[in-house]
Structures are given as C-alpha cells and as structure tokens.
Design an enzyme around this catalytic site. Structure first.
Site, PDB file in Angstrom:
ATOM      1  N   GLY A   1      36.219  42.760  43.673  1.00 58.10           N
ATOM      2  CA  GLY A   1      35.892  43.784  42.686  1.00 58.10           C
ATOM      3  C   GLY A   1      37.013  44.275  41.811  1.00 58.10           C
ATOM      4  O   GLY A   1      36.757  45.046  40.872  1.00 58.10           O
TER       5      GLY A   1
ATOM      6  N   PRO B   1      38.118  38.227  46.084  1.00 53.27           N
ATOM      7  CA  PRO B   1      38.273  38.398  44.643  1.00 53.27           C
ATOM      8  C   PRO B   1      37.592  37.278  43.849  1.00 53.27           C
ATOM      9  O   PRO B   1      37.631  36.114  44.246  1.00 53.27           O
ATOM     10  CB  PRO B   1      39.791  38.329  44.446  1.00 53.27           C
ATOM     11  CG  PRO B   1      40.272  37.455  45.559  1.00 53.27           C
ATOM     12  CD  PRO B   1      39.334  37.673  46.711  1.00 53.27           C
ATOM     13  N   GLY B   2      36.958  37.630  42.764  1.00 46.72           N
ATOM     14  CA  GLY B   2      36.349  36.634  41.880  1.00 46.72           C
ATOM     15  C   GLY B   2      36.918  36.781  40.483  1.00 46.72           C
ATOM     16  O   GLY B   2      37.750  36.002  40.029  1.00 46.72           O
ATOM     17  N   ARG B   3      36.496  37.863  39.820  1.00 44.74           N
ATOM     18  CA  ARG B   3      36.912  38.128  38.443  1.00 44.74           C
ATOM     19  C   ARG B   3      38.434  38.150  38.293  1.00 44.74           C
ATOM     20  O   ARG B   3      38.979  37.604  37.341  1.00 44.74           O
ATOM     21  CB  ARG B   3      36.346  39.476  38.004  1.00 44.74           C
ATOM     22  CG  ARG B   3      36.554  39.781  36.532  1.00 44.74           C
ATOM     23  CD  ARG B   3      36.140  41.235  36.226  1.00 44.74           C
ATOM     24  NE  ARG B   3      34.835  41.554  36.749  1.00 44.74           N
ATOM     25  CZ  ARG B   3      33.685  41.337  36.105  1.00 44.74           C
ATOM     26  NH1 ARG B   3      33.711  40.827  34.898  1.00 44.74           N
ATOM     27  NH2 ARG B   3      32.534  41.651  36.658  1.00 44.74           N
TER      28      ARG B   3
ATOM     29  N   ARG C   1      27.915  38.095  28.839  1.00 45.26           N
ATOM     30  CA  ARG C   1      28.416  39.421  29.209  1.00 45.26           C
ATOM     31  C   ARG C   1      28.256  40.484  28.111  1.00 45.26           C
ATOM     32  O   ARG C   1      27.813  41.589  28.412  1.00 45.26           O
ATOM     33  CB  ARG C   1      29.873  39.340  29.691  1.00 45.26           C
ATOM     34  CG  ARG C   1      30.032  38.454  30.944  1.00 45.26           C
ATOM     35  CD  ARG C   1      31.425  38.564  31.567  1.00 45.26           C
ATOM     36  NE  ARG C   1      31.631  39.864  32.151  1.00 45.26           N
ATOM     37  CZ  ARG C   1      32.309  40.854  31.591  1.00 45.26           C
ATOM     38  NH1 ARG C   1      32.908  40.675  30.436  1.00 45.26           N
ATOM     39  NH2 ARG C   1      32.420  42.014  32.187  1.00 45.26           N
TER      40      ARG C   1
ATOM     41  N   TYR D   1      25.855  43.361  29.524  1.00 47.40           N
ATOM     42  CA  TYR D   1      26.512  44.601  29.960  1.00 47.40           C
ATOM     43  C   TYR D   1      27.132  45.377  28.801  1.00 47.40           C
ATOM     44  O   TYR D   1      27.810  46.377  29.031  1.00 47.40           O
ATOM     45  CB  TYR D   1      27.667  44.291  30.924  1.00 47.40           C
ATOM     46  CG  TYR D   1      27.420  43.326  32.047  1.00 47.40           C
ATOM     47  CD1 TYR D   1      26.391  43.546  32.969  1.00 47.40           C
ATOM     48  CD2 TYR D   1      28.253  42.229  32.234  1.00 47.40           C
ATOM     49  CE1 TYR D   1      26.201  42.676  34.027  1.00 47.40           C
ATOM     50  CE2 TYR D   1      28.071  41.358  33.300  1.00 47.40           C
ATOM     51  CZ  TYR D   1      27.041  41.584  34.181  1.00 47.40           C
ATOM     52  OH  TYR D   1      26.870  40.727  35.227  1.00 47.40           O
TER      53      TYR D   1
ATOM     54  N   CYS E   1      18.057  33.109  18.692  1.00 45.30           N
ATOM     55  CA  CYS E   1      17.076  33.949  18.023  1.00 45.30           C
ATOM     56  C   CYS E   1      16.752  35.187  18.837  1.00 45.30           C
ATOM     57  O   CYS E   1      15.651  35.334  19.380  1.00 45.30           O
ATOM     58  CB  CYS E   1      15.831  33.136  17.713  1.00 45.30           C
ATOM     59  SG  CYS E   1      16.260  31.779  16.619  1.00 45.30           S
ATOM     60  N   GLU E   2      17.734  36.067  18.957  1.00 41.78           N
ATOM     61  CA  GLU E   2      17.612  37.351  19.639  1.00 41.78           C
ATOM     62  C   GLU E   2      18.610  38.277  18.960  1.00 41.78           C
ATOM     63  O   GLU E   2      19.753  37.875  18.712  1.00 41.78           O
ATOM     64  CB  GLU E   2      18.061  37.263  21.120  1.00 41.78           C
ATOM     65  CG  GLU E   2      17.332  36.276  21.979  1.00 41.78           C
ATOM     66  CD  GLU E   2      16.186  36.893  22.764  1.00 41.78           C
ATOM     67  OE1 GLU E   2      16.059  38.126  22.770  1.00 41.78           O
ATOM     68  OE2 GLU E   2      15.423  36.118  23.351  1.00 41.78           O
TER      69      GLU E   2
ATOM     70  N   TYR F   1      32.358  34.815  35.205  1.00 43.20           N
ATOM     71  CA  TYR F   1      31.014  35.186  34.775  1.00 43.20           C
ATOM     72  C   TYR F   1      30.775  34.745  33.327  1.00 43.20           C
ATOM     73  O   TYR F   1      30.077  35.415  32.567  1.00 43.20           O
ATOM     74  CB  TYR F   1      30.776  36.695  34.978  1.00 43.20           C
ATOM     75  CG  TYR F   1      31.090  37.123  36.391  1.00 43.20           C
ATOM     76  CD1 TYR F   1      30.232  36.773  37.439  1.00 43.20           C
ATOM     77  CD2 TYR F   1      32.264  37.809  36.714  1.00 43.20           C
ATOM     78  CE1 TYR F   1      30.524  37.119  38.750  1.00 43.20           C
ATOM     79  CE2 TYR F   1      32.567  38.154  38.016  1.00 43.20           C
ATOM     80  CZ  TYR F   1      31.692  37.808  39.027  1.00 43.20           C
ATOM     81  OH  TYR F   1      31.989  38.138  40.324  1.00 43.20           O
TER      82      TYR F   1
HETATM   83  C1  LIG Z   1      30.443  39.226  43.294  1.00 46.49           C
HETATM   84  C2  LIG Z   1      31.006  39.469  44.621  1.00 46.49           C
HETATM   85  C3  LIG Z   1      32.394  39.455  44.818  1.00 46.49           C
HETATM   86  C4  LIG Z   1      33.373  39.232  43.694  1.00 46.49           C
HETATM   87  O1  LIG Z   1      33.453  40.309  42.840  1.00 46.49           O
HETATM   88  P1  LIG Z   1      34.562  40.305  41.683  1.00 46.49           P
HETATM   89  O2  LIG Z   1      34.329  41.559  40.969  1.00 46.49           O
HETATM   90  O3  LIG Z   1      34.320  39.115  40.836  1.00 46.49           O
HETATM   91  O4  LIG Z   1      35.895  40.259  42.352  1.00 46.49           O
HETATM   92  C5  LIG Z   1      32.869  39.634  46.102  1.00 46.49           C
HETATM   93  N1  LIG Z   1      32.024  39.845  47.141  1.00 46.49           N
HETATM   94  C6  LIG Z   1      30.679  39.892  46.984  1.00 46.49           C
HETATM   95  C7  LIG Z   1      29.828  40.104  48.152  1.00 46.49           C
HETATM   96  C8  LIG Z   1      30.133  39.701  45.720  1.00 46.49           C
HETATM   97  O5  LIG Z   1      28.812  39.746  45.567  1.00 46.49           O
END
Ligand SMILES: *Cc1c(COP(=O)(O)O)cnc(C)c1O
Length: 431
Positions: free
Chosen positions: A255, A293-295, A331, A335, A361-362, A390
């Site tokens: 997150g 971590p993802g983002r 995105r 959002y 077309c939106e 994402y």
């Molecule tokens: C999406 C998700 C993440 C990654 O979140 P980021 O904001 O991209 O770091 C981690 N854990 C769970 C369970 C998620 O659904």
C-alpha cells in the site's frame, strides 16, 4: 510564451526515485531516448526501467534487513512475466489474488514457498491448485472461506497453512476505491470475529494456523494508518497467544504510495520499516514479517508512451487527441488519478490548458483534464509518467483495441517483453 521545463531540484529528487529523465531535450528511459523506442516499437507503448525495479525491491530489502522478513510483490500491480522473473531473481516472493496469478508467479520462477494468497472470493478450483502447489499461506477473508479451505485440504489429504486477514477498521486516507481496511469494506474479518474464528481454525483437522494478515489500502502517503492498524493486529496476536495460539507470520500488507505529482512526498520503505519494526518490541515477538508492495515497486518504474493524433480547439480548452485510451490506462477514468504527462522532446513553446483524451467513445476517456501543458503538436510523442503499476495489468481491449506492447530497458539495451496484440488476438477463442 512560456518555457516548459522541470526545475533542477525536482529532476534531482526524481533521479533518486526512478530512471526516466531528460538528457538534453530527450526524455530517456535509462540511457535510451523514448522517441527512439516509440519509433522502433510503435505506440501506445509501455516502457519499464529495470534499474528502477531493482532499486525499489532493494529499498525494501535494506529497510527490513536484519529482521526475519519476506517481500511478497503484489502481482496485480504488474504481471508481466519478464518483470516477475526479474523480481524473483532479486529474491522476491509473490502476493497473489487469483489462480491466474499463481500460474504466472510459478511460471516466472517465484517459489511456491514464497507465495501468499489473498482475496475474498477464492474458488474451490483455485484453493485446490494452491494447495497442490504448496504455497506459503492462504490469507483467509471469511468463515465460509475457511470452511471451504478445510474441506478441500481434507479431500487432498493436505494441511492448509492459513492466516486470517483482519479488518482493523482504519481509514487509510486514500481514494475510496483503493481503501480496504474500514468496517464497510468487503475485505478481512472484524477483530472480534477473527478472535473467535482463530479458535475454530485451531481445532480444524486440515488447517494449520500460522499467521495473521492486514492490508488497509493503496497509494498511502502517511505512515500513521499503517502503525495504527499494526497496533490493532499486534493486540490480536497477543490475545491469541494468551489462548495458546502462537503465530509465526505477520503479514502487514502493501500500500505504500508513490509520487504521482511533483509535490507528492510519500514515505520510503525505510521510513515504513523504521515506524513498524519498533512496534514489534525487542524480541520481535518471534514473528517473520511479510510485506506486500505492488505500486511502490512497479509504479514509477514504467511509463506509457502515446502519440498525438490530432489537436482540436474546444470552446474553452484545447483537446489533445492521443492514440492511448482508457482501455490502455484506466486510472484517470476510474479514480480520477493524476499522471504527469511530459513531452518526449522538451523544447521551448507556449503553455496551454488542455484535455488529453483517447480515441474511445466515452466521455470518461481521458488521461488528463484541464492540464496546463506545453502546446502539443500533431505527431509528437507524449509520456504518461508513473504508469508501471495498475497500467497494463488493468488494460482491456474495449472498443476492440489491441493492447499495447511492453518493453524493458536496461541501461543502453532494450527488449520487447510483450508483443503488441493483433486483430486476430482480439477474437482468439471466439466462435
Ligand atoms: C493490492 C494488494 C497489495 C498491493 O498494494 P499496493 O498498493 O500496490 O502496494 C497488497 N496486498 C493485498 C492483499 C492487495 O490486495
């Protein structure tokens, strides 16, 4: 007339965060001018920087160094196989939310023993698949799901390693669609229920209770909600211990936000670790910490390059019509997200207020609204920054638009890591 430029101070800060910078007039991905890549591979085009990806995963590694930990990259941010392979090579595990992501993770060489599996709607088939592959643990989101996992494990003669995902009821102060740890959200189990369910789980024959999980949302720019949530989770751990249920894994979720705007200043992994680890106490309560971590790994390691097809003067603004749409990067539409948009070649020109829109077309198909930006010329390349997370993973073929190609840059070299889709790809599997 204005001169579109980026103040030196900002460039410096961004150089630390990622490797997309102007060299002379050319915006480069590491050492390669983006214009060159756009000409070679076509547009719209996703470009990723290997150095940036490695930098980010290492930032997490050093932040948690000296403490038992596992970094499980959240696949859904970007699932490209080449990127997964790269991260696996750096020692990353995976945080998955579907059978498809498990397939991708294993294919890329992420060891099953480093995979954690979250999501409120795991199917029987998916549970079966994950059990047979022997993943590290299921992050269970309901009593019903727990019962299903116990049942499927029983059929396989296996013991399912599980954690319960608690819902700490914490407001992470992010966008409502990407907040996940408040009482009104579908995710996790309220604390009081979780305590009860842990007791039931500890008596189940085919379940092995090994951890606890939380994930309160995405694009978090403050550490306080993480810390508040962790305090609640730790109190659950301590109460369970009082009941004779000892846990080994503490999964704090992902997150951490990234700077989408120039002025954004989200915490670094080291600041996160610096705040969280002391809460665990001297002994660390004997827990291995898992981070998802993802983002913050993939986000500013990627950009989306698009070509201006046309410009047109609207009643009160300019429309810059580009060849990337909401199907390529959703995105902004989904959002209202802000992405910086920079010209691939930076030269002196007028500043105008423009909407950067795609061909879909939106009316919701835009990359930027009422943006003060250099007057864009037909045929020029624009670079949508911080599109690595994402971005492609949420892309669709809406309006029957084949999805973009993806390229990975490493220093002076670059290679295609996903072919641009073709028209026949669009109808694959149709009768
Ligand atoms: C999406 C998700 C993440 C990654 O979140 P980021 O904001 O991209 O770091 C981690 N854990 C769970 C369970 C998620 O659904």
């Amino acid at each position: 007339m204005g001169f579109f430029d980026i103040p030196a101070r900002r460039v410096l800060k961004n150089q630390i965060m990622h490797y997309f910078t102007y060299k002379g007039r050319e915006l480069c991905a590491e050492d390669v001018p983006i214009t060159e890549l756009a000409r070679e591979y076509g547009t719209p085009l996703y470009i990723y920087s290997q150095k940036t990806l490695v930098r980010h995963i290492n930032a997490y590694k050093s932040a948690f160094e000296g403490y038992p930990h596992l970094i499980c990259y959240a696949l859904k941010a970007n699932t490209n196989g080449a990127i997964l392979k790269l991260l696996a090579g750096e020692g990353a595990g995976g945080d998955i939310v579907s059978g498809g992501e498990l397939y991708r993770a294993l294919r890329a060489g992420i060891p099953a023993k480093k995979i954690v599996y979250a999501g409120v709607g795991k199917t029987e088939e998916e549970i079966n698949f994950a059990l047979r592959k022997k993943i590290l643990m299921f992050n269970v989101e309901s009593a019903d799901e727990l019962a299903r996992i116990d049942e499927v494990a029983g059929q396989l003669g296996a013991k399912a390693p599980i954690a319960l995902r608690v819902n700490p009821d914490i407001n992470p102060k992010s966008h409502p669609y990407i907040s996940t740890g408040m009482r009104e959200h579908k995710f996790g189990i309220p604390v009081e229920q979780a305590l009860l369910l842990y007791r039931q789980a500890s008596r189940m024959k085919n379940v092995n209770v090994i951890g606890i999980h939380q994930h309160i949302g995405s694009q978090l720019t403050e550490i306080t909600p993480f810390a508040d949530s962790l305090k609640k989770t730790l109190s659950v751990i301590d109460r369970l211990r009082g009941n004779g249920i000892g846990l080994k894994y503490l999964d704090v979720g992902g997150g951490l936000g990234i700077p989408y705007r120039e002025e954004d200043n989200p915490p670094e992994p080291s600041e996160l670790a610096g705040k969280l680890l002391p809460l665990l106490g001297e002994s660390g309560r004997g827990l291995t910490i898992i981070i998802e971590p993802g983002r913050s790994i993939a986000g500013n390691a990627g950009v989306l390059v698009t070509k201006c097809l046309y410009t047109k003067a609207g009643a009160d603004r300019e429309f810059v019509i580009v060849d990337a749409g909401m199907n390529d990067l959703i995105r902004p539409s989904l959002y209202g997200s802000y992405h910086r948009i920079l010209p691939a070649v930076n030269n002196r020109r007028e500043i105008k207020k423009a909407d950067v829109v795609g061909p879909i077309c939106e009316s919701g198909d835009f990359l930027a609204k009422e943006r003060e930006m250099p007057a864009v010329k037909k045929g020029e390349y624009l670079v949508v920054m911080s599109a690595g997370a994402y971005g492609f993973s949420m892309a669709s073929t809406y309006n029957s638009r084949p999805r973009p190609a993806e390229v990975l840059v490493d220093g002076k070299s670059h290679r295609l890591i996903r072919k641009r889709e073709t028209y026949p790809d669009l109808v694959k599997g149709e009768f």
